[in-house]
Design a protein around this motif. Structure first.
Motif, PDB file in Angstrom:
ATOM      1  N   ALA A   1     -12.050  -6.854   2.007  1.00  0.00           N
ATOM      2  CA  ALA A   1     -11.459  -6.497   3.553  1.00  0.00           C
ATOM      3  C   ALA A   1     -10.777  -4.938   3.125  1.00  0.00           C
ATOM      4  O   ALA A   1     -10.486  -4.570   2.283  1.00  0.00           O
ATOM      5  CB  ALA A   1     -10.645  -7.423   3.954  1.00  0.00           C
ATOM      6  N   GLU A   2     -11.060  -4.154   4.179  1.00  0.00           N
ATOM      7  CA  GLU A   2     -10.416  -2.706   4.357  1.00  0.00           C
ATOM      8  C   GLU A   2      -8.976  -2.616   3.719  1.00  0.00           C
ATOM      9  O   GLU A   2      -8.616  -1.749   2.988  1.00  0.00           O
ATOM     10  CB  GLU A   2     -10.507  -2.160   5.519  1.00  0.00           C
ATOM     11  CG  GLU A   2     -12.156  -1.505   5.768  1.00  0.00           C
ATOM     12  CD  GLU A   2     -12.460  -1.458   7.219  1.00  0.00           C
ATOM     13  OE1 GLU A   2     -11.733  -1.873   8.224  1.00  0.00           O
ATOM     14  OE2 GLU A   2     -13.627  -1.265   7.404  1.00  0.00           O
ATOM     15  N   ASN A   3      -8.026  -3.356   4.203  1.00  0.00           N
ATOM     16  CA  ASN A   3      -6.654  -3.328   3.781  1.00  0.00           C
ATOM     17  C   ASN A   3      -6.372  -4.096   2.460  1.00  0.00           C
ATOM     18  O   ASN A   3      -5.220  -4.837   2.241  1.00  0.00           O
ATOM     19  CB  ASN A   3      -5.930  -3.544   4.628  1.00  0.00           C
ATOM     20  CG  ASN A   3      -5.792  -4.762   5.481  1.00  0.00           C
ATOM     21  OD1 ASN A   3      -6.725  -5.529   5.448  1.00  0.00           O
ATOM     22  ND2 ASN A   3      -4.757  -5.318   5.963  1.00  0.00           N
ATOM     23  N   ALA A   4      -7.302  -4.822   1.869  1.00  0.00           N
ATOM     24  CA  ALA A   4      -7.040  -5.620   0.642  1.00  0.00           C
ATOM     25  C   ALA A   4      -6.319  -4.834  -0.601  1.00  0.00           C
ATOM     26  O   ALA A   4      -7.065  -3.804  -0.744  1.00  0.00           O
ATOM     27  CB  ALA A   4      -8.239  -6.410   0.188  1.00  0.00           C
TER      28      ALA A   4
ATOM     29  N   HIS B   1       0.775  -1.114  -0.085  1.00  0.00           N
ATOM     30  CA  HIS B   1      -0.007   0.045   0.062  1.00  0.00           C
ATOM     31  C   HIS B   1       1.014   1.295  -0.079  1.00  0.00           C
ATOM     32  O   HIS B   1       0.524   2.240  -0.669  1.00  0.00           O
ATOM     33  CB  HIS B   1      -0.869  -0.052   1.298  1.00  0.00           C
ATOM     34  CG  HIS B   1      -1.710  -1.275   1.163  1.00  0.00           C
ATOM     35  ND1 HIS B   1      -3.072  -1.270   0.650  1.00  0.00           N
ATOM     36  CD2 HIS B   1      -1.654  -2.318   1.915  1.00  0.00           C
ATOM     37  CE1 HIS B   1      -3.470  -2.537   0.841  1.00  0.00           C
ATOM     38  NE2 HIS B   1      -2.887  -3.021   1.702  1.00  0.00           N
TER      39      HIS B   1
ATOM     40  N   ALA C   1     -12.144  -7.107   8.079  1.00  0.00           N
ATOM     41  CA  ALA C   1     -11.635  -8.201   7.713  1.00  0.00           C
ATOM     42  C   ALA C   1     -12.654  -9.286   8.718  1.00  0.00           C
ATOM     43  O   ALA C   1     -12.868  -8.992   9.783  1.00  0.00           O
ATOM     44  CB  ALA C   1     -10.222  -8.760   7.805  1.00  0.00           C
TER      45      ALA C   1
ATOM     46  N   ARG D   1     -16.384  -2.210   0.682  1.00  0.00           N
ATOM     47  CA  ARG D   1     -15.086  -2.540   1.772  1.00  0.00           C
ATOM     48  C   ARG D   1     -15.713  -2.761   3.426  1.00  0.00           C
ATOM     49  O   ARG D   1     -16.800  -2.069   3.517  1.00  0.00           O
ATOM     50  CB  ARG D   1     -14.238  -1.232   1.716  1.00  0.00           C
ATOM     51  CG  ARG D   1     -13.414  -1.149   0.580  1.00  0.00           C
ATOM     52  CD  ARG D   1     -12.430  -1.911   0.689  1.00  0.00           C
ATOM     53  NE  ARG D   1     -11.651  -1.789  -0.624  1.00  0.00           N
ATOM     54  CZ  ARG D   1     -10.467  -2.076  -1.195  1.00  0.00           C
ATOM     55  NH1 ARG D   1      -9.799  -2.812  -0.149  1.00  0.00           N
ATOM     56  NH2 ARG D   1      -9.850  -2.059  -2.069  1.00  0.00           N
ATOM     57  N   GLY D   2     -15.231  -3.387   3.889  1.00  0.00           N
ATOM     58  CA  GLY D   2     -15.587  -3.938   5.135  1.00  0.00           C
ATOM     59  C   GLY D   2     -14.510  -4.417   6.198  1.00  0.00           C
ATOM     60  O   GLY D   2     -13.376  -4.702   5.580  1.00  0.00           O
TER      61      GLY D   2
END
Lengths: 666, 316
Positions: free
Chosen positions: B60-63, A381, A565, A562-563
């Motif tokens: 998922a949020e950080n995917a 990221h 994990a 988005r959610g």
């Protein structure tokens, strides 16, 4: 004039590198001057070198030159033929990417001053070029030594750190043990003529016993440089110690000069290798490849992991060379050419993919200050450029089609398939078993690379400080992209590359290697209906992917949401719950326990501050190097008794010596 | 390229795509019968996939983008793999670009993307699944390659159609080496497709799951693609087994369109038998502990190497 003679152009490039290096001394403290001007210039020189050598390889040029420098009566003999052209392409092309990266990489305050570093770096490059061009033992050894010394100074850039100094010392020591062996090898090769030009060595007809001795000395000497087990111990120490562009250069290019040396001695200077010589590099190579990977899987330092992976790759190259010698010796020229091409192809591949990964770790190191895998994570990221380009290298090394690592692996396995036709019983059974080990290595490489990429770039950041990590700069991106592009092109156009390699194998083995196929189809064994078309394969997968994407996007237009994990409903999922690098290596540690020396400290249930510690080290240290070191020390102690430090004793020695000599004479 | 070859190629991929979930459904049904349960419909895997395609995907949020790309890549490689295994005919145009070693490489590519995607979100299960999947993979891959090696040594080529034709034309030639490798291949098939005794496709118990753990973060169309890809993988492995060990009934290049028609019932019969056999193996064996999986796969590797030795010793 320069363009008419490829050898002169190559020399001009090498001289250019030297000029660039010494020019850096004009402003030794300036990072800007070295980084923004000299390193990019050196990179362009590399591109030029690769282009000239490549043209020379294709046109089949062979050129000699005698440079009247050096000692009187010992001029430099230089020669540019197919083999040296190929390795010059490797040197030029991969060093171009590394130099671009280095231009943006070196900062102030990293030990050695930038100007001096630039000098050492370009001296290193030029000396590798001279090693590849040398045509007599004298100039070969001279450039070999300059290469070893300049790289030693590059390894010890951060010379204020004691560990780095001792890593550098180990490297220097093994480099010199190897160099001694190479020197002895040349001594055997001249065969009593006392002429040390390579031409004289080609002309000398050695007895089989002496030829074997020369071959074994060369294998030992060059094996020490390449990192064959048990001479591999310097790699995992020196690579993490060196700055990343230097690690890349050493692993990507310098190890290949050792491969070049083995090929030069075995196929050129000795001309007719005996078939059973091949079993030595074959067995050593297989063991090295397996050993390197097993250790790579349990490393927690990202550069050590890559160093062990380099050991693996060198092992595969030596396996292929050994196989080629066996085939050539028993009169099977086509499989010999195939195996040799696999070795050469793997050298090219490894130069690109390993440099790419080492540079990637360099960017990560600069961005985070961490080499320890246990403190990284989630960098895809923050550093998308480095991550995605590293992914190319990771997939390439793991041998995933259609990238380049797969091609050489495929060639190697194809040549193993001829193993059962070797006209020696037992050997024809054992050689196909080697393929089993190569297959195991190929699969293990995938494991290691998933660990490498997954732990560094994927998942959640394991430390809060990683949120401040930044992507690499523009020059670094150029370097990384150049190398990644090399991986992709070498993978997608195997036919074109192999056609050039065929020129090298033909010059070394003396027999042509007929290849079928078209521009998109690689068919190295036309009589076996075996072919490989990476472009078609890629197009087919891409077509399926596009069709599925169209189906999901057009037919059922949906956006993703988005959610958080999935945390099994308990909550409190955090970065510490991911696998650590140790955890990821645990299955390998369990399965191959006997390879490692494992020290474990397990906490008892009563510990107030439980600490779990496990240290995995190399058994070869304890089994070989420590006893050897102790023996050297003991013998040094014995010899030291002679040295009393009193002049009367020394006079007595002289007197006794004189008496003994007199007694002998009279 | 002949028209009939093109038709064979398209038909093979279409049949693989269509029949893979059915094969899975058939195995599940057999298993239910053998275990005295009331069996689910054979069409259940299709309904499942359709349902998943209609749902909204949750990431998922950080995917990272890698997580979204992976299902497509995995699915794509499995479809292409289906196109190069001669399950119905040997005249496949795509096969010139990929031999048996490339097939193993394609499986490895899919496995790597699966494992990387599983590590992407950074949950405990994902990384655990990735590690175990890679562990099973790195032991199974060399065994598979050795199996292919023996077949290649026998037929002096690594091109799959040529191997199939060579083995099919040996009039009931029994190769002792192939008997060993058939055992090895069966073990690899069980391990690579997350079947009992290595993994349990029906479980979601964290201590035992391998493959399912890697898919835990996927939903909707991504999960559908992954599920379909793993059904395809099982189908591909089955077809590879047929191509190597029971190559009869496959349309050869010289037989023309008639052979292709005959190959459909032949494939159906083989799939029905193989599915029943797999269900039987899964019913009579117990799940191994994860630490025991390496021993299971080492056995497979050993059988394959034994096959190799037998081939070199006996020349058969």
């Amino acid at each position: 004039l320069l363009l008419s003679s490829p050898l002169a152009t190559c020399l001009a490039v090498l001289a250019g590198w030297l000029v660039i290096g010494f020019a850096a001394l004009l402003r030794p403290g300036s990072v800007r001057f070295a980084g923004r001007t000299l390193f990019p210039l050196g990179a362009l020189m590399g591109v030029l070198l690769a282009a000239v050598a490549g043209v020379n390889l294709i046109s089949g040029g062979l050129e000699r030159l005698v440079l009247p420098i050096g000692l009187p009566d010992l001029p430099f003999h230089l020669r540019l033929d197919a083999l040296s052209s190929l390795f010059l392409v490797l040197l030029g092309a991969s060093s171009a990417g590394i130099s671009f990266f280095a231009a943006g990489y070196f900062r102030r305050g990293e030990g050695t001053a930038p100007g001096l570093l630039c000098l050492q770096y370009h001296l290193f490059l030029a000396s590798m070029g001279f090693v590849l061009l040398a045509d007599d033992a004298y100039s070969f050894m001279l450039s070999w030594e300059v290469m070893a010394l300049s790289s030693y100074f590059l390894v010890t850039t951060q010379h204020r750190i004691a560990e780095i100094r001792s890593a550098g010392f180990l490297y220097l020591l093994i480099a010199h043990v190897g160099a001694l062996s190479i020197l002895l090898c040349f001594g055997v090769l001249q065969g009593g003529s006392w002429q040390f030009t390579f031409d004289a060595m080609r002309a000398a007809h050695l007895q089989p016993g002496w030829a074997t001795a020369a071959f074994l000395l060369a294998t030992f000497g060059f094996g020490a440089k390449a990192g064959l087990v048990p001479l591999h111990v310097w790699l995992p120490e020196a690579h993490p110690a060196a700055p990343s562009p230097v690690s890349a250069l050493m692993s990507g290019v310098m190890l290949k000069t050792a491969v070049y040396g083995v090929l030069r001695v075995t196929f050129d200077l000795l001309a007719h290798p005996l078939w059973w010589w091949g079993l030595v590099p074959l067995a050593l190579g297989l063991f090295t490849a397996f050993y390197g990977l097993v250790f790579a899987a349990v490393q927690t330092d990202m550069k050590r992991l890559l160093a062990y992976s380099s050991i693996e790759n060198i092992g595969l190259v030596f396996t292929a060379i050994g196989l080629s010698i066996v085939f050539a010796g028993v009169g099977m020229p086509a499989p010999a050419a195939l195996a040799l091409a696999a070795a050469l192809y793997h050298c090219l591949n490894h130069a690109f993919m390993k440099s790419l990964l080492f540079l990637g770790t360099g960017s990560v190191l600069h961005a985070t200050g961490e080499r320890n895998l246990g403190r990284l994570g989630g960098l895809i990221h923050r550093m998308p450029w480095v991550a995605w380009l590293s992914l190319v290298g990771v997939l390439a090394i793991a041998g995933v089609p259609p990238l380049n690592g797969f091609v050489s692996e495929w060639l190697l396995l194809q040549s193993f398939l001829f193993g059962d036709q070797i006209p020696h019983s037992f050997v024809n059974m054992l050689v196909p078993m080697g393929a089993a080990l190569v297959a195991l290595c190929a699969a293990l490489a995938g494991y290691v690379m998933v660990k490498f990429f997954g732990v560094i770039f994927l998942g959640q950041p394991r430390e809060a400080s990683l949120a401040r990590a930044h992507d690499c700069g523009a020059l670094e991106r150029i370097g990384l992209t150049w190398l990644a592009l090399g991986c992709v092109l070498l993978g997608l156009f195997p036919g074109q590359v192999a056609a050039q390699l065929a020129l090298v194998t033909e010059s070394l083995l003396g027999t042509a290697w007929p290849q079928g196929g078209t521009w998109w189809l690689f068919a190295p064994l036309s009589d076996r209906q075996v072919s490989y078309g990476p472009l078609v394969l890629l197009a087919a997968v891409a077509a399926v992917v596009v069709a599925v994407v169209l189906f999901t996007r057009v037919v059922r237009r949906q956006r993703v949401r988005r959610g958080p994990a999935w945390d099994c409903g308990f909550g409190g999922l955090d970065a510490r719950m991911q696998d650590t690098a140790e955890g990821f290596g645990q299955p390998i540690r369990n399965i191959f326990q006997s390879f490692f020396q494992i020290e474990r400290e397990l906490p008892t249930p009563l510990d107030r501050e439980p600490r779990y510690r496990v240290k995995v080290s190399d058994r070869i240290w304890g089994a070989l190097y420590q006893p050897l070191g102790a023996a050297v020390r003991r013998s040094a102690d014995v010899i030291a008794r002679v040295q009393q430090g009193r002049i009367a004793v020394y006079l007595l020695y002289s007197f006794v010596t004189l008496l003994v000599l007199l007694a002998l004479v009279l | 390229m002949r028209l009939v070859d093109l038709i064979t190629q398209v038909l093979e991929i279409a049949v693989a795509l269509a029949a893979a979930p059915l094969f899975l459904g058939w195995i599940n049904q057999c298993r239910a019968w053998l275990q005295n349960r009331s069996a689910p419909s054979v069409w259940l895997p299709y309904r499942n996939i359709r349902k998943l395609f209609e749902k909204q995907a949750v990431l998922a949020e950080n995917a990272s983008p890698l997580f979204r790309v992976a299902p497509y890549v995995v699915f794509g490689t499995m479809v292409v793999a289906a196109g190069i295994i001669p399950s119905m005919g040997t005249g496949l145009p795509l096969v010139v670009s990929a031999d048996a070693i490339v097939l193993v490489g394609l499986f490895a590519a899919a496995r790597m993307f699966l494992a990387l995607a599983a590590m992407d979100v950074g949950t405990a299960f994902g990384t655990l699944g990735a590690r175990r999947e890679m562990m099973v993979g790195f032991l199974a891959e060399p065994a598979l390659l050795m199996v292919i090696f023996v077949a290649s040594l026998i037929s002096a080529t690594t091109a799959l159609p040529a191997i199939t034709e060579h083995l099919a034309t040996q009039a009931l030639g029994l190769y002792p080496s192939l008997a060993f490798t058939a055992v090895a291949f069966t073990l690899v098939l069980l391990a690579e497709n997350a079947r009992i005794p290595v993994d349990n496709p029906a479980t979601h118990l964290e201590l035992t799951m391998i493959h399912e753990a890697t898919l835990l973060e996927y939903s909707a169309r991504h999960l559908a693609l992954m599920e379909w890809a793993s059904a395809l993988k099982l189908f591909n492995y089955a077809c590879l087994g047929f191509a190597l060990f029971v190559p009869w009934g496959v349309a050869e290049t010289r037989t023309g369109p008639g052979g292709l028609l005959m190959s459909v019932p032949a494939l159906a019969v083989k799939l029905v038998a193989a599915g029943a056999g797999l269900a039987l193996i899964e019913t009579v064996s117990a799940k191994l502990r994860v630490m025991r999986a390496p021993e299971f796969l080492a056995t497979a590797f050993l059988f394959a190497v034994l096959g190799l030795l037998v081939h070199v010793l006996l020349g058969a």
